[in-house]
Structure formats: structure tokens, C-alpha cells
Design a protein around this motif. Structure first.
Motif, PDB file in Angstrom:
ATOM      1  N   ARG A  83      68.015 -87.763  21.823  1.00 30.85           N
ATOM      2  CA  ARG A  83      69.029 -88.032  20.799  1.00 30.85           C
ATOM      3  C   ARG A  83      68.847 -89.419  20.204  1.00 30.85           C
ATOM      4  N   ARG A  84      68.554 -90.397  21.042  1.00 32.38           N
ATOM      5  CA  ARG A  84      68.362 -91.760  20.544  1.00 32.38           C
ATOM      6  C   ARG A  84      67.137 -91.826  19.629  1.00 32.38           C
ATOM      7  N   ARG A  85      66.048 -91.166  20.013  1.00 39.63           N
ATOM      8  CA  ARG A  85      64.850 -91.160  19.160  1.00 39.63           C
ATOM      9  C   ARG A  85      65.125 -90.464  17.836  1.00 39.63           C
ATOM     10  N   ALA A  87      67.971 -90.262  16.308  1.00 41.96           N
ATOM     11  CA  ALA A  87      68.832 -91.128  15.502  1.00 41.96           C
ATOM     12  C   ALA A  87      68.021 -92.259  14.884  1.00 41.96           C
ATOM     13  N   ARG A  88      67.094 -92.845  15.643  1.00 42.73           N
ATOM     14  CA  ARG A  88      66.252 -93.917  15.094  1.00 42.73           C
ATOM     15  C   ARG A  88      65.324 -93.382  14.026  1.00 42.73           C
ATOM     16  N   ALA A  89      64.805 -92.174  14.230  1.00 43.13           N
ATOM     17  CA  ALA A  89      63.901 -91.589  13.237  1.00 43.13           C
ATOM     18  C   ALA A  89      64.648 -91.287  11.948  1.00 43.13           C
ATOM     19  N   SER A  90      65.879 -90.837  12.053  1.00 43.41           N
ATOM     20  CA  SER A  90      66.630 -90.519  10.842  1.00 43.41           C
ATOM     21  C   SER A  90      67.001 -91.790  10.085  1.00 43.41           C
ATOM     22  N   VAL A  91      67.225 -92.897  10.774  1.00 41.85           N
ATOM     23  CA  VAL A  91      67.520 -94.163  10.105  1.00 41.85           C
ATOM     24  C   VAL A  91      66.236 -94.724   9.498  1.00 41.85           C
ATOM     25  N   GLY A  92      65.116 -94.582  10.203  1.00 43.82           N
ATOM     26  CA  GLY A  92      63.844 -95.128   9.740  1.00 43.82           C
ATOM     27  C   GLY A  92      63.282 -94.425   8.520  1.00 43.82           C
ATOM     28  N   ASP A  93      63.486 -93.133   8.354  1.00 46.93           N
ATOM     29  CA  ASP A  93      62.905 -92.421   7.214  1.00 46.93           C
ATOM     30  C   ASP A  93      63.909 -92.214   6.089  1.00 46.93           C
TER      31      ASP A  93
END
Length: 151
Positions: A83-85, A87-93
Motif C-alpha cells: 500500500r505504501r509503495r 501510494a508513493r507511485a501514485s504521487v510520483g507519476d
């Protein structure tokens, strides 16, 4: 063996209390106490007490509980990391991930049904009576806040 003896003693004591209650003409209470008193005896006769005592005092059973707890902890940890990955991927792209928020998510969810129909001049049709002319400026700040939020 000790657990079976304790259960038999509890049953005998309960049946004695039920007999005293029946002697005092409290038959409903006596029947209820007798029912509760027969439960430990039934557990002994079915072998549940022996199985439970063997499980509680068995080191192998406790190792098994520990292994199951470790497996559950690993499942929960890997799920949290996923879940954390995500969330970070959705913020990063730029918010196009699986948990991205729609651009219009902050707008009210009224749609066209919640807004009044527009007149040909572009203004909204009034739904009810107009307020008196003197109270118009009293509510102007409230109207501004409501318009800001799209209501």
C-alpha cells in the motif's frame, strides 16, 4: 487426569446446589443450575477436556501458534508495504495510479440534479420566493461562501 477430576467435582457440586434449590420449591432455578452443572461432565465424557489440556500444555502446540502468528505478521507487513509503495507511485507519476484522486473530487457531488436550471440569459432560475430587498446585503457574505463551494 486432574482436569477431568476438577470437572467432575464441579458437576457434583452444581447438582448438589440444584437439589437444594429444588427442595426449596424453586424448580426453575434448580433446572437451570442442573443444566449448567452437567456441562463440565459432558465435556469430560466427550474428551474435549483431555484434548484442551493436551493442547494447552503441549510445547508443540505453542510453537504452532507462534508459527501462525509469524505468518500473519508477515502477511500484514507485506500488505502495508504494498500500500505504501502504491501510494508513493501514485504521487510520483502525477496521480494516475490505482488510488489516484479524481480531479473533480473536491467539487460537490450534486451533479446537474442539485443545481437549478439556467435561464436563457445564463442566470439560474430562482427556486422559491426572493428575500426582501433589505436582507439582501445581510446574506451577501453567506452567498459568497456558498458560491465559492459550488452550492
Amino acid at each position: 487426569m486432574l482436569a477431568e477430576t476438577i470437572c467432575a467435582a464441579v458437576s457434583a457440586a452444581g447438582l448438589g446446589i440444584a437439589a437444594v434449590a429444588a427442595y426449596r420449591k424453586r424448580f426453575l432455578t434448580a433446572a437451570r443450575v442442573a443444566a449448567y452443572a452437567l456441562v463440565p461432565l459432558g465435556l469430560v465424557l466427550t474428551g474435549v477436556v483431555e484434548w484442551a489440556a493436551g493442547t494447552v500444555f503441549s510445547p508443540t502446540a505453542w510453537v504452532g501458534v507462534g508459527v501462525l502468528g509469524t505468518a500473519w505478521g508477515l502477511f500484514m507487513t507485506t500488505r502495508a508495504v504494498e500500500r505504501r509503495r502504491a501510494a508513493r507511485a501514485s504521487v510520483g507519476d502525477g496521480g494516475t495510479g490505482p488510488h489516484a484522486v479524481a480531479p473533480s473530487a473536491s467539487a460537490p457531488a450534486l451533479g446537474k440534479a442539485g443545481r437549478p436550471a439556467a435561464e436563457p440569459g445564463g442566470r439560474a432560475k430562482p427556486k422559491g420566493k426572493q428575500p426582501a430587498a433589505g436582507t439582501d446585503d445581510d446574506f451577501s457574505d453567506i452567498e459568497a461562501i456558498l458560491k465559492k463551494h459550488g452550492i
